[in-house]
Design an enzyme around this catalytic site. Structure first.
Site, PDB file in Angstrom:
ATOM      1  N   GLY A   9       0.830  -1.208   0.000  1.00 45.28           N
ATOM      2  CA  GLY A   9       0.000   0.000   0.000  1.00 45.28           C
ATOM      3  C   GLY A   9       0.858   1.248   0.000  1.00 45.28           C
ATOM      4  N   GLU A  64      -4.089   3.318   3.143  1.00 47.51           N
ATOM      5  CA  GLU A  64      -4.248   4.722   3.558  1.00 47.51           C
ATOM      6  C   GLU A  64      -5.384   5.385   2.769  1.00 47.51           C
ATOM      7  OE1 GLU A  64      -0.558   6.902   3.840  1.00 47.51           O
ATOM      8  OE2 GLU A  64       0.528   5.131   4.455  1.00 47.51           O
TER       9      GLU A  64
END
Ligand SMILES: *[C@@H]1O[C@H](CO)[C@@H](O)[C@H](O)[C@H]1NC(C)=O
Ligand SMILES: *[C@@H]1O[C@H](CO)[C@@H](O)[C@H](O)[C@H]1NC(C)=O
Length: 390
Positions: free
Chosen positions: A105, A148
């Site tokens: 990520g 996120e």
């Protein structure tokens, strides 16, 4: 000794023993920006620049994911052809105590692919298996989930629940295989309780990497610190600091020894509106110019800050006590950052709070060449010493 004194002494003894136990286990978790190999000249940082004894956990940033649940390799040439993953994990042959994880990520991955994959039970199972397979194939000790953020930045409201499911399903596969599972989470006290079911994810994670940095930066209209330990008197939001974030996460009753406090080996830079107004909270018109090695407007590695001060002249050093952080400026350029005394404050804070460790973003931003006469990797070394020894 009467009974109450005796039981008090015993309690004290256990408390001291518990602190020692926690510290003996304390984590020093360092992220490695795999793209640091492309920085010019002395800024170039390769896996051979990593001291395998500096941190006890290293995290390779980043891999991504696809909407079909497959793992996305970000840079085939660097990560695989040049042996990125392999060389990284080979560091464990030099230090068998070292743990190596891969981060999936990060900021640029945003939420969309995570959200799509996690809301469908079959896709989620595919992804969980793929990540497990990836970690095993390349010989990592575990994975760090850097979504996120659930529900935000391209996500959907159901992400909160589905993120918990993802973590639980990963844990079910990783734990029996002896693999570690961590997550990098938001430090924003307003948002984090909306992103995560905090007690639920905490129950399945080996450690929680709290991203206690990026509180202030060139997106703000005034100068401020990247990672202030405490609030300053003029802060528009008194929760934008490390202490407020740590206390908010702890208020959910999670195990302190699994919470890892973030630190940054980079500062945030601004261009001042008025070179005569140089304080904390001074008007700014945007990002400061990028540094010679990281070349990113708005941010400066510690090695860039300290060499600039040492080699160029005219850059002072101002300590701002309320935030326990420092800044330097010259002309219309302003940099807020943590130098050695600031990082020592943070190491002691994490120690005094009984936290499970400290994390560093990133190992390739410290003065890894020892240019500034403070030793090699002075920020991480001093952070570690303060955390383990007070
Ligand atoms: C999501 O997956 C697609 C397909 O692999 C990829 O092109 C994209 O970069 C990924 N990430 C984001 C943020 O869209
Ligand atoms: C995702 O979360 C929602 C609740 O927010 C839940 O109803 C749904 O079943 C979850 N999806 C999956 C695939 O588990």
């Amino acid at each position: 000794m009467d009974a109450s004194v005796r039981s008090f002494s015993l309690a004290l003894l256990f408390a001291v023993a518990a602190v020692h136990y926690a510290q003996a286990q304390g984590r020093v978790i360092c992220y490695y920006s795999s793209w640091a190999v492309y920085r010019p000249t002395d800024g170039r940082f390769t896996i051979s620049d990593i001291d395998p004894f500096l941190c006890n956990h290293l995290i390779y940033a980043f891999i991504g994911l696809q909407p079909d649940g497959q793992i996305r390799i970000m840079d085939q040439y660097n990560d695989i052809d040049l042996g990125g993953y392999t060389n990284f994990n080979a560091l464990r042959q030099v230090n068998p105590e070292l743990k190596t994880l891969v981060a999936i990520g990060g900021w640029y991955e945003e939420s969309k692919n995570f959200s799509i994959v996690c809301r469908d039970p079959a896709l989620r199972a595919t992804f969980v298996n793929n990540l497990f397979g990836f970690v095993q194939q390349w010989g990592f000790s575990g994975a760090d989930i850097d979504w996120e953020y659930p529900t935000d930045r391209g996500g959907a409201p159901e992400d909160k629940e589905n993120f918990s499911l993802l973590i639980e399903e990963l844990k079910a596969l990783f734990a029996p295989a002896g693999l570690l599972l961590g997550a990098a989470v938001s430090a924003n006290v307003h948002n984090a309780p909306n992103y995560y079911d905090i007690p639920r994810i905490a129950a399945s994670l080996d450690f929680i990497n709290l991203m206690t940095y990026d509180y202030h930066g060139p997106w703000d209209p005034v100068t401020g610190f990247n990672a202030p330990l405490y609030a300053g008197p003029a802060d528009p939001d008194p929760t934008f600091n490390v202490d407020a974030s740590v206390q908010m996460w702890l208020s959910y009753g999670i195990d302190r020894s699994n919470l890892v406090m973030g630190t940054a080996t980079y500062g945030r830079t601004f261009t001042l509106a008025d070179p005569g107004n140089t304080g904390v909270g001074a008007p700014a018109v945007g990002a400061g110019v990028g540094g010679p090695w990281t070349n990113e407007p708005g941010s400066f590695s510690y090695m860039e800050v300290c060499t600039r001060q040492l080699w160029e002249g005219g850059w002072g050093l101002e300590w701002y006590d309320p935030a326990k952080s420092a800044y330097t400026f010259k002309g219309d350029q302003w940099i807020g950052y943590d130098y050695i005394p600031a990082i020592q404050e943070k190491g002691r804070y994490a120690r005094n709070q009984g936290l499970g460790g400290v994390l560093v973003y990133a190992i390739d931003f410290d003065d890894f060449r020892g240019f500034c006469n403070e030793g090699v990797n002075p920020i991480i070394t001093n952070l570690k010493n303060a955390f383990f020894n007070g």
